[in-house]
Design an enzyme around this catalytic site. Structure first.
Site, short mmCIF file in Angstrom:
data_model
loop_
_atom_site.label_atom_id
_atom_site.label_comp_id
_atom_site.label_asym_id
_atom_site.label_seq_id
_atom_site.Cartn_x
_atom_site.Cartn_y
_atom_site.Cartn_z
N GLU A 13 -4.73 -8.45 -0.91
CA GLU A 13 -5.10 -8.28 0.71
C GLU A 13 -6.43 -7.96 0.38
OE1 GLU A 13 -2.41 -6.26 2.28
OE2 GLU A 13 -4.42 -5.36 3.84
N GLU A 31 1.17 -1.42 0.23
CA GLU A 31 0.12 -0.06 -0.33
C GLU A 31 1.12 1.04 -0.46
OE1 GLU A 31 -3.19 -0.14 2.93
OE2 GLU A 31 -4.13 -1.93 1.83
#
Ligand code: NAG
Ligand code: NAG
Ligand code: NAG
Ligand code: NAG
Ligand code: NAG
Length: 456
Positions: free
Chosen positions: A296, A192
């Site tokens: 994820e 991220e």
């Protein structure tokens, strides 16, 4: 008993009406036998439902063979040093200005916990495990804010000593794990990279823009991996699909970067506001030779209550709804976040508690297998690596088009059809395979089914 003699049934426990988990302890856990293809001309069906079924096999009978626990989930993401789901912040080299990484050391978490577990899982698994590593943060001394937490970038710019050292840190990580016989199929360039825009400021992270990631890949990480002894692939983005196709255009639009990169990692958290065709499908059309992989997903994030909701069927349905949707939009795999968490949804040193398919109650020495576990199993158990999605033609009456479904052809020639009905009523439908015939069947209310048959 609907199960066969080799398999062990779920030991149910209810946390409210319809909220059921399967309880496991040191000596007992429900299991499935390995999938045995049915005789030509027959099929088997596996079904889980809100009403209480968990991967229940309804046609034919199991063979007596070695019991394999679990659901043959074989794609695993390993944090490189700490993530927020650690008990403390740490990196593998906290000695300032150690540009040669002389003090690089794996942590106790790796040596005493992750590596032994990976070795055991690997020994038990019938299929090879594919591991991929993801870093959350660099050592504090490499970051512009001097802290493993928060919105820092790497100091300097691509090609300089900070970026070279950070690229070599990946190689050291792969080297050290390889000494324990744990090898990695891939790494992602950064977990991220834009998370700091959305998450609380104390999260461990490094911020990269798409341009910074492109330059880091072209000048540092790509050459370091290509020049290493590891045959480890590189995955970019590893963040929400709202950044697609822009991120892919910037990074893969550079021909040098495109050669170093194998695929694009995607997280599911903003999926409800970003349609799959303008993110996933648009990216696939631009870069058909780079895979899309879900890296994820979890339930219960950023909630004030119910981080963990034991037995929640709806959270399982959200998993299978996501998997079905993305598989139908050129995604080739799907990874959960935490394999197991404690009763609170941790440990997590920034209190970012979430839900997980397996919840461990260590005070009782048991663990709970939640509906999410079985929803994943409806895919992972039946769709091995090398399977290819095939088209389904809907009939004119179009009953099945109200259902969500995906069909794949396995490398062994068998066909798999997964059907999800999230509604509160039963839906009758038929499956016609010209090579075999016709099945009349029903998708019960709030259920997921996997059909498996062979064509010859
Ligand atoms: C483990 O679970 C099984 C099945 O529910 C039960 O029969 C057994 O007594 C349990 N063992 C322990 C140590 O709690
Ligand atoms: C790694 O595997 C090799 C060959 O299978 C074996 O000889 C060696 O002991 C293993 N090393 C470790 C650390 O497990
Ligand atoms: C790729 O990006 C690098 C900068 O990291 C740049 O020097 C190079 O010219 C670009 N290559 C192409 C083919 O666009
Ligand atoms: C590749 O490795 C060799 C030997 O380790 C080293 O001399 C060379 O500079 C490396 N090249 C790159 C691009 O990292
Ligand atoms: C007939 C019916 O209600 N089918 C439902 C099954 O699940 C899909 C996906 O959620 C719903 O859209 C359908 O309405």
């Amino acid at each position: 008993c609907p199960c066969s003699p080799g398999a062990q049934p779920c030991s149910p426990k209810y946390f409210g009406r319809d909220a059921m988990v399967c309880v496991c302890n040191a000596t007992y856990c429900d299991t499935l036998d390995p999938v045995v293809l049915p005789a030509p001309g027959t099929y088997v069906k596996y079904e889980s439902s809100k009403a209480g079924k968990r991967l229940e096999r309804s046609e034919g009978s199991f063979q007596h063979s070695t019991v394999a626990p679990g659901i043959e989930y074989n794609l695993l993401r390993i944090p490189m040093a700490c993530s927020d789901f650690s008990v403390r912040p740490y990196s593998y080299d906290d000695v300032p200005d150690d540009y040669e990484l002389k003090h690089f050391r794996l942590a106790e978490e790796d040596v005493k916990m992750k590596i032994p577990l990976l070795q055991r899982a690997s020994a038990m698994s019938k299929r090879p495990l594919s591991l991929y590593g993801s870093p959350w943060t660099a050592p504090a001394w490499m970051k512009s804010n001097g802290d493993v937490r928060g919105k820092g970038t790497l100091k300097g710019q691509a090609g300089d000593k900070y970026h070279k050292t950070w690229a070599n840190y990946f190689i050291k990580f792969l080297d050290e794990y390889a000494k324990h016989n744990v090898t990695f199929w891939a790494v992602t360039a950064q977990n991220e990279p834009l998370a700091a825009l959305l998450t609380p400021s104390q999260f461990p992270t490094i911020v990269f823009t798409a341009e910074q990631q492109r330059d880091f890949v072209v000048q540092d990480l790509g050459p370091a991996l290509a020049n290493s002894s590891h045959r480890t692939r590189l995955i970019i983005l590893d963040d929400q699909r709202i950044h697609l196709p822009h991120w892919a255009k910037v990074v893969l639009g550079n021909a040098t970067a495109a050669r170093y990169v194998a695929g694009i990692g995607v997280h599911w958290y903003l999926d409800s506001i970003v349609p799959p065709h303008c993110s996933l499908e648009a990216t696939h059309e631009l870069f058909p030779h780079h895979f899309l992989l879900y890296t994820e997903a979890c339930s219960g994030f950023l909630t004030l209550r119910f981080s963990v909701s034991l037995g929640c069927w709806d959270r399982g349905q959200r998993y299978s709804h996501s998997i079905l949707t993305v598989l139908n939009h050129f995604v080739s795999g799907w990874t959960d976040w935490n394999l197991a968490l404690d009763m609170k949804g941790g440990p997590n040193w920034v209190n970012n508690f979430v839900d997980s398919p397996i919840i461990v109650d260590s005070s009782k020495d048991i663990f709970y297998k939640q509906p999410m576990f079985y929803h994943m199993g409806h895919f992972s158990k039946f769709i091995p690596e090398g399977s290819r999605r095939v088209g389904l033609q809907r009939s004119r009456r179009c009953l099945i088009c109200q259902l969500e479904h995906v069909a794949v052809l396995r490398p062994d020639g068998a066909l798999v059809l997964v059907v999800l009905n999230r509604s509160g009523w039963d839906v009758p439908f038929g499956i016609q395979d010209p090579a075999v015939g016709f099945i009349e069947t029903v998708a019960p209310a709030n259920s997921i089914q996997t059909y498996l048959w062979r064509q010859q």
